[in-house]
Design a protein around this motif. Sequence first.
Motif, PDB file in Angstrom:
ATOM      1  N   SER A  18       0.705  -1.087  -0.010  1.00 55.14           N
ATOM      2  CA  SER A  18       0.058   0.122  -0.048  1.00 55.14           C
ATOM      3  C   SER A  18       0.714   1.369  -0.112  1.00 55.14           C
ATOM      4  N   ASP A  19       2.083   1.368  -0.956  1.00 53.30           N
ATOM      5  CA  ASP A  19       2.743   2.611  -0.927  1.00 53.30           C
ATOM      6  C   ASP A  19       3.433   3.219   0.327  1.00 53.30           C
ATOM      7  N   ILE A  20       3.692   2.306   1.176  1.00 49.73           N
ATOM      8  CA  ILE A  20       4.074   3.110   2.379  1.00 49.73           C
ATOM      9  C   ILE A  20       5.652   2.780   2.584  1.00 49.73           C
ATOM     10  N   LEU A  21       6.484   3.791   2.646  1.00 48.80           N
ATOM     11  CA  LEU A  21       7.782   3.558   2.906  1.00 48.80           C
ATOM     12  C   LEU A  21       8.221   3.790   4.179  1.00 48.80           C
ATOM     13  N   LYS A  22       8.970   2.484   4.517  1.00 51.14           N
ATOM     14  CA  LYS A  22       9.578   2.602   6.138  1.00 51.14           C
ATOM     15  C   LYS A  22      10.997   2.948   6.222  1.00 51.14           C
ATOM     16  N   LEU A  27      14.902   7.913  10.351  1.00 51.56           N
ATOM     17  CA  LEU A  27      13.777   9.169  10.428  1.00 51.56           C
ATOM     18  C   LEU A  27      12.677   9.070  11.481  1.00 51.56           C
ATOM     19  N   ASN A  28      11.989   8.030  11.331  1.00 52.43           N
ATOM     20  CA  ASN A  28      10.768   7.729  11.905  1.00 52.43           C
ATOM     21  C   ASN A  28      10.910   6.893  13.343  1.00 52.43           C
ATOM     22  N   HIS A  29      12.057   6.605  13.605  1.00 53.81           N
ATOM     23  CA  HIS A  29      12.038   5.603  14.917  1.00 53.81           C
ATOM     24  C   HIS A  29      13.621   6.227  15.634  1.00 53.81           C
ATOM     25  N   SER A  98      -5.894   9.874   8.214  1.00 50.45           N
ATOM     26  CA  SER A  98      -4.440   9.129   7.985  1.00 50.45           C
ATOM     27  C   SER A  98      -4.422   7.841   7.179  1.00 50.45           C
ATOM     28  N   PHE A  99      -4.114   7.846   5.861  1.00 53.61           N
ATOM     29  CA  PHE A  99      -4.052   6.546   5.258  1.00 53.61           C
ATOM     30  C   PHE A  99      -3.143   5.669   5.595  1.00 53.61           C
ATOM     31  N   THR A 100      -2.073   5.853   6.293  1.00 48.35           N
ATOM     32  CA  THR A 100      -1.240   4.719   6.925  1.00 48.35           C
ATOM     33  C   THR A 100      -1.754   4.114   8.057  1.00 48.35           C
ATOM     34  N   LYS A 101      -2.645   5.001   8.638  1.00 44.18           N
ATOM     35  CA  LYS A 101      -3.487   4.154  10.023  1.00 44.18           C
ATOM     36  C   LYS A 101      -5.043   3.942   9.663  1.00 44.18           C
ATOM     37  N   ILE A 123       6.923  22.308   8.075  1.00 42.49           N
ATOM     38  CA  ILE A 123       7.944  21.004   7.748  1.00 42.49           C
ATOM     39  C   ILE A 123       7.251  19.568   8.359  1.00 42.49           C
ATOM     40  N   ASP A 124       7.447  18.713   7.333  1.00 40.84           N
ATOM     41  CA  ASP A 124       6.848  17.255   7.738  1.00 40.84           C
ATOM     42  C   ASP A 124       7.921  16.388   7.280  1.00 40.84           C
ATOM     43  N   ASP A 125       7.721  15.174   7.901  1.00 38.67           N
ATOM     44  CA  ASP A 125       8.672  14.072   7.253  1.00 38.67           C
ATOM     45  C   ASP A 125       8.007  13.498   5.871  1.00 38.67           C
ATOM     46  N   PHE A 126       6.785  13.040   5.745  1.00 36.87           N
ATOM     47  CA  PHE A 126       6.119  12.842   4.425  1.00 36.87           C
ATOM     48  C   PHE A 126       5.243  13.416   3.830  1.00 36.87           C
ATOM     49  N   LEU A 127       5.203  13.600   2.695  1.00 36.46           N
ATOM     50  CA  LEU A 127       3.870  14.044   2.054  1.00 36.46           C
ATOM     51  C   LEU A 127       3.199  12.834   0.963  1.00 36.46           C
ATOM     52  N   ALA A 128       1.941  12.528   1.396  1.00 34.52           N
ATOM     53  CA  ALA A 128       1.353  11.611   0.661  1.00 34.52           C
ATOM     54  C   ALA A 128       0.011  12.263  -0.175  1.00 34.52           C
ATOM     55  N   ASN A 129      -0.945  12.082   0.476  1.00 35.15           N
ATOM     56  CA  ASN A 129      -2.153  12.796  -0.026  1.00 35.15           C
ATOM     57  C   ASN A 129      -2.514  13.974   0.498  1.00 35.15           C
ATOM     58  N   GLY A 130      -1.781  14.633   1.281  1.00 37.71           N
ATOM     59  CA  GLY A 130      -1.931  15.961   1.650  1.00 37.71           C
ATOM     60  C   GLY A 130      -2.807  16.029   2.678  1.00 37.71           C
ATOM     61  N   GLU A 131      -3.384  15.092   3.407  1.00 29.90           N
ATOM     62  CA  GLU A 131      -4.370  15.118   4.433  1.00 29.90           C
ATOM     63  C   GLU A 131      -4.044  15.776   5.569  1.00 29.90           C
ATOM     64  N   ALA A 132      -2.502  15.375   6.154  1.00 35.83           N
ATOM     65  CA  ALA A 132      -2.068  16.105   6.948  1.00 35.83           C
ATOM     66  C   ALA A 132      -1.880  17.687   7.089  1.00 35.83           C
ATOM     67  N   GLU A 155       8.472  13.146  -0.386  1.00 35.76           N
ATOM     68  CA  GLU A 155       7.112  13.255  -1.011  1.00 35.76           C
ATOM     69  C   GLU A 155       6.989  12.025  -1.994  1.00 35.76           C
ATOM     70  N   LYS A 156       5.784  11.582  -1.868  1.00 32.51           N
ATOM     71  CA  LYS A 156       5.442  10.646  -2.928  1.00 32.51           C
ATOM     72  C   LYS A 156       4.514  11.282  -3.925  1.00 32.51           C
ATOM     73  N   ARG A 157       5.128  11.502  -5.045  1.00 34.43           N
ATOM     74  CA  ARG A 157       4.297  12.346  -6.079  1.00 34.43           C
ATOM     75  C   ARG A 157       3.096  11.485  -6.957  1.00 34.43           C
TER      76      ARG A 157
HETATM   77  P1  5GP Z   1      -0.626  12.507   4.087  1.00 33.99           P
HETATM   78  O1  5GP Z   1      -1.382  13.203   5.125  1.00 33.99           O
HETATM   79  O2  5GP Z   1       0.102  13.602   3.146  1.00 33.99           O
HETATM   80  O3  5GP Z   1      -1.392  11.616   3.219  1.00 33.99           O
HETATM   81  O4  5GP Z   1       0.379  11.699   4.835  1.00 33.99           O
HETATM   82  C1  5GP Z   1       1.182  12.256   5.476  1.00 33.99           C
HETATM   83  C2  5GP Z   1       1.601  11.622   6.932  1.00 33.99           C
HETATM   84  O5  5GP Z   1       1.192  10.115   6.833  1.00 33.99           O
HETATM   85  C3  5GP Z   1       2.993  12.035   7.260  1.00 33.99           C
HETATM   86  O6  5GP Z   1       2.868  12.877   8.373  1.00 33.99           O
HETATM   87  C4  5GP Z   1       3.416  10.696   7.756  1.00 33.99           C
HETATM   88  O7  5GP Z   1       3.180  10.529   9.124  1.00 33.99           O
HETATM   89  C5  5GP Z   1       2.365   9.581   7.241  1.00 33.99           C
HETATM   90  N1  5GP Z   1       2.941   8.865   5.896  1.00 33.99           N
HETATM   91  C6  5GP Z   1       2.518   8.948   4.519  1.00 33.99           C
HETATM   92  N2  5GP Z   1       2.926   8.304   3.771  1.00 33.99           N
HETATM   93  C7  5GP Z   1       4.005   7.674   4.468  1.00 33.99           C
HETATM   94  C8  5GP Z   1       5.240   6.894   4.098  1.00 33.99           C
HETATM   95  O8  5GP Z   1       5.210   6.445   3.025  1.00 33.99           O
HETATM   96  N3  5GP Z   1       5.955   6.212   5.074  1.00 33.99           N
HETATM   97  C9  5GP Z   1       5.761   6.807   6.453  1.00 33.99           C
HETATM   98  N4  5GP Z   1       6.725   6.267   7.038  1.00 33.99           N
HETATM   99  N5  5GP Z   1       4.685   7.578   6.895  1.00 33.99           N
HETATM  100  C10 5GP Z   1       3.942   8.248   5.654  1.00 33.99           C
END
Ligand code: 5GP
Length: 189
Positions: A18-22, A27-29, A98-101, A123-132, A155-157
Amino acid sequence: MMNNLKKNIEEKGIFLDSDILKVDSFLNHQIDIDLVEEMGECFYEHFKNVPITKVVTLESSGIAPAYATARRLHVPMLFIKKSEPNTMQAPLSSSVYSFTKQRSYTICMEQDYLNENDRVLFIDDFLANGEAFKGVEQLIGQSGAKIVGVGICIEKRFQKGHSYICGQGYDLLALASIDHIENKKIIWA
Ligand code: 5GP
């Protein structure tokens, strides 16, 4: 783009389904201090001529890169909380999906720490769908402050966040941009 970050992602990152990069190993732990300092330097170089009064992030993974950036800009760093502590006196809040959760959660901050005179670098660690980002945008909007820049470590384009943020006209800097994944291999943007 930050070559050292790309190298770390290629060597140590793990693509889950599901496109999640660990990236827990740097960075994350566990946090690679030198790498995060270099991220701070890159964000600083890009945004140093923009008047910024505060660096804002979301707890917890955004805190390290946000700190590394704020200490160069000599402005406070504010992290938005992902739960509402009962010690808050005048909380502002909004909701993030949150799509990861795969669930929504409330984000909140004390009203006192941002006002209409503030110019915020987010500033944030990841950008996926922009929900955060959308949740933070909502929250910052309530305070009257203005977002003047967005700095993202990875960022995941192929997800929707990049086009949302650029479409709103924000100055977005991503230090590593993943265009898409092909057979578990990263194709950089
Ligand atoms: P968005 O809100 O843009 O969909 O997702 C951003 C948030 O979800 C980030 O703050 C991050 O915590 C988490 N996230 C989204 N994609 C990933 C991913 O590929 N890997 C990790 N480790 N966290 C992600």
